[in-house]
Design an enzyme around this catalytic site. Structure first.
Site, PDB file in Angstrom:
ATOM      1  N   ARG A   1       0.803  -1.219   0.000  1.00  0.00           N
ATOM      2  CA  ARG A   1       0.000   0.000   0.000  1.00  0.00           C
ATOM      3  C   ARG A   1       0.840   1.275   0.000  1.00  0.00           C
ATOM      4  O   ARG A   1       0.635   2.171  -0.790  1.00  0.00           O
ATOM      5  CB  ARG A   1      -0.931   0.026   1.221  1.00  0.00           C
ATOM      6  CG  ARG A   1      -2.117  -0.868   1.128  1.00  0.00           C
ATOM      7  CD  ARG A   1      -2.672  -1.169   2.521  1.00  0.00           C
ATOM      8  NE  ARG A   1      -3.404  -2.402   2.527  1.00  0.00           N
ATOM      9  CZ  ARG A   1      -2.847  -3.612   2.499  1.00  0.00           C
ATOM     10  NH1 ARG A   1      -1.536  -3.734   2.473  1.00  0.00           N
ATOM     11  NH2 ARG A   1      -3.587  -4.692   2.488  1.00  0.00           N
ATOM     12  N   THR A   2       1.776   1.353   0.929  1.00  0.00           N
ATOM     13  CA  THR A   2       2.524   2.597   1.091  1.00  0.00           C
ATOM     14  C   THR A   2       3.385   2.889  -0.133  1.00  0.00           C
ATOM     15  O   THR A   2       3.380   4.004  -0.661  1.00  0.00           O
ATOM     16  CB  THR A   2       3.392   2.536   2.355  1.00  0.00           C
ATOM     17  OG1 THR A   2       2.553   2.297   3.490  1.00  0.00           O
ATOM     18  CG2 THR A   2       4.139   3.853   2.567  1.00  0.00           C
TER      19      THR A   2
ATOM     20  N   LYS B   1      25.551  -5.747  -0.991  1.00  0.00           N
ATOM     21  CA  LYS B   1      27.016  -5.829  -1.070  1.00  0.00           C
ATOM     22  C   LYS B   1      27.688  -5.106   0.087  1.00  0.00           C
ATOM     23  O   LYS B   1      28.915  -5.002   0.124  1.00  0.00           O
ATOM     24  CB  LYS B   1      27.493  -5.241  -2.398  1.00  0.00           C
ATOM     25  CG  LYS B   1      26.942  -5.951  -3.623  1.00  0.00           C
ATOM     26  CD  LYS B   1      27.405  -5.264  -4.905  1.00  0.00           C
ATOM     27  CE  LYS B   1      26.827  -5.940  -6.145  1.00  0.00           C
ATOM     28  NZ  LYS B   1      27.255  -5.280  -7.391  1.00  0.00           N
TER      29      LYS B   1
ATOM     30  N   ARG C   1      11.405   3.580   3.698  1.00  0.00           N
ATOM     31  CA  ARG C   1      10.964   2.719   4.805  1.00  0.00           C
ATOM     32  C   ARG C   1      12.171   1.912   5.259  1.00  0.00           C
ATOM     33  O   ARG C   1      12.918   1.373   4.430  1.00  0.00           O
ATOM     34  CB  ARG C   1       9.839   1.782   4.375  1.00  0.00           C
ATOM     35  CG  ARG C   1       9.531   0.706   5.425  1.00  0.00           C
ATOM     36  CD  ARG C   1       8.240  -0.013   5.148  1.00  0.00           C
ATOM     37  NE  ARG C   1       7.102   0.878   5.349  1.00  0.00           N
ATOM     38  CZ  ARG C   1       5.831   0.480   5.272  1.00  0.00           C
ATOM     39  NH1 ARG C   1       5.541  -0.782   4.996  1.00  0.00           N
ATOM     40  NH2 ARG C   1       4.864   1.346   5.473  1.00  0.00           N
TER      41      ARG C   1
ATOM     42  N   HIS D   1       5.124   6.373  11.541  1.00  0.00           N
ATOM     43  CA  HIS D   1       4.671   6.200  10.152  1.00  0.00           C
ATOM     44  C   HIS D   1       3.765   7.400   9.865  1.00  0.00           C
ATOM     45  O   HIS D   1       2.545   7.291   9.848  1.00  0.00           O
ATOM     46  CB  HIS D   1       3.910   4.883  10.008  1.00  0.00           C
ATOM     47  CG  HIS D   1       3.631   4.471   8.593  1.00  0.00           C
ATOM     48  ND1 HIS D   1       3.820   5.306   7.514  1.00  0.00           N
ATOM     49  CD2 HIS D   1       3.148   3.301   8.083  1.00  0.00           C
ATOM     50  CE1 HIS D   1       3.481   4.670   6.405  1.00  0.00           C
ATOM     51  NE2 HIS D   1       3.080   3.447   6.726  1.00  0.00           N
TER      52      HIS D   1
END
Length: 314
Positions: free
Chosen positions: A58-59, A86, A108, A136
């Site tokens: 969703r986000t 890496k 995120r 959030h």
């Protein structure tokens, strides 16, 4: 009110006026989604990079749609196939994205404070799309926007937040935003899922779901994050549903027009029953729709602030 922050890192740092500015800007952008051509040129020529260190549907998609409706170019970076594998550090990743002349990073990350750390090292804008158990902010903003749209106000509302409070960045951002805008917040969960200091944020704490629902104008039901904690803190799923699940029977004892919310994804039969999730009181899909307008507003405002700061230094 003029927005002057190049980043959006959390709602704790925002004033009531800044919150209201985001909400009013989102309201003006919501109309764009109803047009035949769903675009405005507000970010034409700008590049938005979605940098997600945790899974998201969703986000990430909501930010991508929001950026494209503002006419920005969008790049999605999946860290599992990037140089992060890496050993590249977060700051080096950010600096390389900045060197590619991107304008905004939407990030995120599983570490609390990661977005703030990145923002300190970059001149381009950083938008926090969820950092660990911290905040959030855009999810809370779209929750608040939806509530205001449905009930006409935030000040004076009684809002219950139910579920995994301990692990929820959504809960923290909602508490900061709602209380600053004048709402009364009750949090409800099993005792082991209530953070020790949550009451210091100005909320009422209860462990009885009927108590939480009795005077609520809205209930925001959080996902039980079983992946965060193996066996110790969580009750068994069916036990949780029996004690705290939102069902039509429980809603009969609440206000008839109580607004039912969920940030998603829903664990049906654990956090709420399907008839509630799909029922007349549910605004869950409206939250998803409103997320586009809210994220359009955030991207627009941080970009305008960054452009303003850059012009001041020229």
């Amino acid at each position: 009110m003029i927005w002057n922050k190049k980043d959006l890192l959390g709602l704790e740092e925002l004033t009531k006026e800044e919150l209201e500015l985001i909400l009013s800007t989102a309201a003006s952008f919501k109309e764009v989604s109803s047009r035949e051509i769903k675009k405005v040129p507000a970010l034409r020529g700008k590049t938005v990079v979605n940098l997600f260190y945790e899974p998201s549907t969703r986000t990430r998609v909501s930010f991508e749609v929001a950026a494209k409706r503002l006419s920005a170019d969008v790049i999605n970076i999946a860290t599992e196939t990037s140089s992060v594998r890496k050993g590249e550090t977060l700051i080096d990743t950010g600096r390389n994205i900045e060197a590619l002349k991107a304008d905004i990073i939407v990030m995120r990350h599983n570490a609390s404070g990661a977005a703030a750390m990145l923002a300190r090292h970059l001149n381009i804008s950083v938008v926090n799309a969820g950092d660990g158990w911290h905040e959030h902010p855009t999810q809370a903003l779209l929750d608040i926007f939806t509530l205001k749209e449905k009930l006409g106000r935030i000040e004076g509302l009684n809002v219950a937040i139910v579920g995994d409070i301990a692990h929820s960045r959504v809960a923290r951002s909602n508490v900061w935003g709602l209380t600053k805008l004048g709402a009364k917040v009750t949090v409800c969960a099993p005792k082991l899922l209530i953070p020790v200091a949550i009451a210091e944020m100005g909320v009422r704490v209860v462990n009885d779901i009927e108590d939480a629902l009795s005077s609520a104008d809205a209930v925001n039901v959080l996902r039980m994050q079983f992946e965060r904690d193996g066996e110790t803190a969580f009750p068994k799923q069916l036990e949780y549903f029996k004690a705290f699940g939102i069902t039509s029977e429980r809603l009969k004892k609440a206000k008839i027009d109580i607004v039912v919310m969920h940030p998603g994804p829903i664990n049906r039969g654990i956090e709420m029953s399907s008839d509630v999730a799909d029922g007349l009181n549910s605004v869950i899909l409206e939250q998803v729709t409103n997320g586009i307008a809210v994220r359009m507003a955030v991207l627009f405002l941080v970009d305008q602030a960054r452009d303003g700061k850059r012009q001041d230094t020229d």
